[in-house]
Write a protein that holds these residues in place. Structure first.
Motif, PDB file in Angstrom:
ATOM      1  N   GLU A  44       5.138  16.928  -3.306  1.00 55.42           N
ATOM      2  CA  GLU A  44       4.444  16.718  -2.033  1.00 55.42           C
ATOM      3  C   GLU A  44       5.196  17.317  -0.858  1.00 55.42           C
ATOM      4  O   GLU A  44       4.732  17.262   0.271  1.00 55.42           O
ATOM      5  CB  GLU A  44       4.253  15.211  -1.802  1.00 55.42           C
ATOM      6  N   MET A  93       0.833  -1.206   0.000  1.00 52.01           N
ATOM      7  CA  MET A  93       0.000   0.000   0.000  1.00 52.01           C
ATOM      8  C   MET A  93       0.865   1.253   0.000  1.00 52.01           C
ATOM      9  O   MET A  93       0.461   2.302   0.431  1.00 52.01           O
ATOM     10  CB  MET A  93      -0.898   0.009   1.239  1.00 52.01           C
ATOM     11  N   SER A  94       2.078   1.117  -0.421  1.00 51.58           N
ATOM     12  CA  SER A  94       2.976   2.268  -0.354  1.00 51.58           C
ATOM     13  C   SER A  94       3.024   2.994  -1.688  1.00 51.58           C
ATOM     14  O   SER A  94       2.793   2.401  -2.737  1.00 51.58           O
ATOM     15  CB  SER A  94       4.385   1.807   0.032  1.00 51.58           C
ATOM     16  N   GLU A  95       3.292   4.271  -1.627  1.00 49.16           N
ATOM     17  CA  GLU A  95       3.449   5.086  -2.827  1.00 49.16           C
ATOM     18  C   GLU A  95       4.770   5.836  -2.742  1.00 49.16           C
ATOM     19  O   GLU A  95       5.198   6.238  -1.652  1.00 49.16           O
ATOM     20  CB  GLU A  95       2.304   6.101  -2.958  1.00 49.16           C
ATOM     21  N   VAL A  96       5.393   6.055  -3.878  1.00 48.38           N
ATOM     22  CA  VAL A  96       6.656   6.775  -3.918  1.00 48.38           C
ATOM     23  C   VAL A  96       6.393   8.267  -3.707  1.00 48.38           C
ATOM     24  O   VAL A  96       5.516   8.846  -4.354  1.00 48.38           O
ATOM     25  CB  VAL A  96       7.358   6.556  -5.277  1.00 48.38           C
ATOM     26  N   LEU A  97       7.136   8.867  -2.798  1.00 45.32           N
ATOM     27  CA  LEU A  97       6.976  10.305  -2.553  1.00 45.32           C
ATOM     28  C   LEU A  97       7.645  11.098  -3.675  1.00 45.32           C
ATOM     29  O   LEU A  97       8.648  10.658  -4.238  1.00 45.32           O
ATOM     30  CB  LEU A  97       7.615  10.680  -1.216  1.00 45.32           C
ATOM     31  N   ALA A 127      -1.630  12.675   0.533  1.00 49.36           N
ATOM     32  CA  ALA A 127      -3.066  12.924   0.336  1.00 49.36           C
ATOM     33  C   ALA A 127      -3.861  11.627   0.250  1.00 49.36           C
ATOM     34  O   ALA A 127      -5.045  11.592   0.603  1.00 49.36           O
ATOM     35  CB  ALA A 127      -3.274  13.749  -0.926  1.00 49.36           C
ATOM     36  N   GLN A 128      -3.216  10.560  -0.218  1.00 45.83           N
ATOM     37  CA  GLN A 128      -3.945   9.294  -0.407  1.00 45.83           C
ATOM     38  C   GLN A 128      -4.370   8.671   0.908  1.00 45.83           C
ATOM     39  O   GLN A 128      -5.192   7.753   0.924  1.00 45.83           O
ATOM     40  CB  GLN A 128      -3.105   8.306  -1.233  1.00 45.83           C
ATOM     41  N   PHE A 129      -3.806   9.140   2.015  1.00 43.31           N
ATOM     42  CA  PHE A 129      -4.204   8.614   3.319  1.00 43.31           C
ATOM     43  C   PHE A 129      -5.209   9.525   4.016  1.00 43.31           C
ATOM     44  O   PHE A 129      -5.595   9.276   5.158  1.00 43.31           O
ATOM     45  CB  PHE A 129      -2.976   8.388   4.214  1.00 43.31           C
TER      46      PHE A 129
END
Lengths: 155, 174
Positions: free
Chosen positions: A9, A1-5, A105-107
């Motif tokens: 951002e 569930m991880s996204e690259v920063l 933002a996705q969290f």
């Protein structure tokens, strides 16, 4: 569930430090703070001195011989406004604390990843003229850091 | 057996449409513009709807950037780069066509500057509003490109804006 920063951002904020305690985020009441704008690139190095001990020629274990100060570089387009660390009472060198925030933002809500840099003293300022914008490179030396962590001091 | 995760192109394109619709509706308009021109999705001919925004999704490419394609959560993935095309259509027959088109263009660009990240919504499980996921789309470069005059109606003026975006396309395999 991880996204690259990504850089978009990120936000880097400085706040006036009030003492040289390390590790610690010590500020006076309503200490002046501000977002550093037009940041083109940001990097830091946090390191420690490891000494590897060998037993009969074979590496056996490590010893932590001490942490290095945190070196931090911010390259930004110069706007003409002041970027000097503000005077901090009780410190031998004017210092600021810095907080790097990556919003996620996705969290939802104000979820973010934070990195805090304690006791940053301005070590070097380097200005370079370019046709598309004057660049200024700020090099800080910090006493310590914390992070990444899910909680921050600044908005 | 391969299964799609919520981070797929179907959801991403629908999420970007949802995002555009939501943000366009939130703008405060000047007095001379009574209502925001409508967003028209995937329509071949928008002549009858002018002034309007015509929205298309241009497929991009995926490439591998990680060892084994591992992207966490037991999923495999690749970086996907695609383009969202938004064309601002006006007619020269309209009294204020030039300022209107400039403003329409700014509304599109304004959204892309203010929101560099768009949360992916899962429209496969909720077709109406899409349930927000923990995945995101990174908005990248925004380019306005020149267009040829409309061959059938030289009164039509088009400002074509290409919005490049990237996300991690994910699926699972068992």
């Amino acid at each position: 569930m991880s996204e690259v920063l990504v850089k978009a951002e990120g936000t880097f904020t400085l706040v006036q430090a009030s003492a040289s305690a390390n590790p610690g985020w010590t500020t006076g009441a309503a200490a002046p703070s501000g977002v550093v704008g037009f940041v083109n690139s940001f990097s830091y190095t946090s390191a420690r001195n490891l000494v590897t001990m060998s037993d009969r020629g074979v590496p056996k274990h490590h010893k932590n011989a001490g942490a290095n100060p945190v070196d931090l570089t911010v390259n930004l387009y110069f706007t003409g406004s002041g970027v000097n660390p503000l005077t901090a009472s009780g410190a031998t060198v004017p210092m600021v604390h810095g907080e790097l925030k990556y919003r996620q933002a996705q969290f939802g809500g104000n979820t973010a990843q934070y990195m805090q840099f304690y006791g940053l003293a301005l070590q070097q300022v380097q200005l370079t003229e370019n046709d598309d914008g004057v660049m200024i490179a700020l090099t800080f030396r910090g006493l310590g850091m914390n992070g990444p962590t899910g909680s921050g001091y600044l908005s | 057996m391969t299964q799609l995760s919520a981070a797929n192109s179907y959801n991403v394109e629908a999420s970007l449409n949802y995002w555009l619709t939501e943000q366009m509706a939130a703008y405060t308009l000047p007095d001379w513009l009574p209502q925001m021109p409508p967003l028209v999705f995937n329509a071949g001919d928008v002549t009858a709807l002018i002034p309007c925004y015509a929205v298309f999704h241009l497929s991009g490419f995926t490439d591998e950037r990680w060892q084994g394609g591992h992207v966490g959560g037991g999923l495999l993935g690749a970086r996907d780069t695609s383009i969202l095309e938004v064309s601002c259509y006006v007619s020269r027959a309209m009294q204020n066509w030039r300022p209107l088109q400039r403003l329409m263009r700014d509304y599109v660009k304004g959204i892309t500057v203010a929101h560099r990240v768009v949360v992916i919504r899962d429209f496969l499980s909720d077709p109406l509003v899409g349930e927000a996921t923990a995945y995101k789309v990174d908005i990248s470069d925004v380019t306005e490109v020149e267009t040829a005059p409309d061959p059938e109606n030289d009164q039509i003026e088009r400002a074509r804006i290409l919005i490049e975006y990237r996300f991690t396309f994910r699926s699972s395999s068992s």
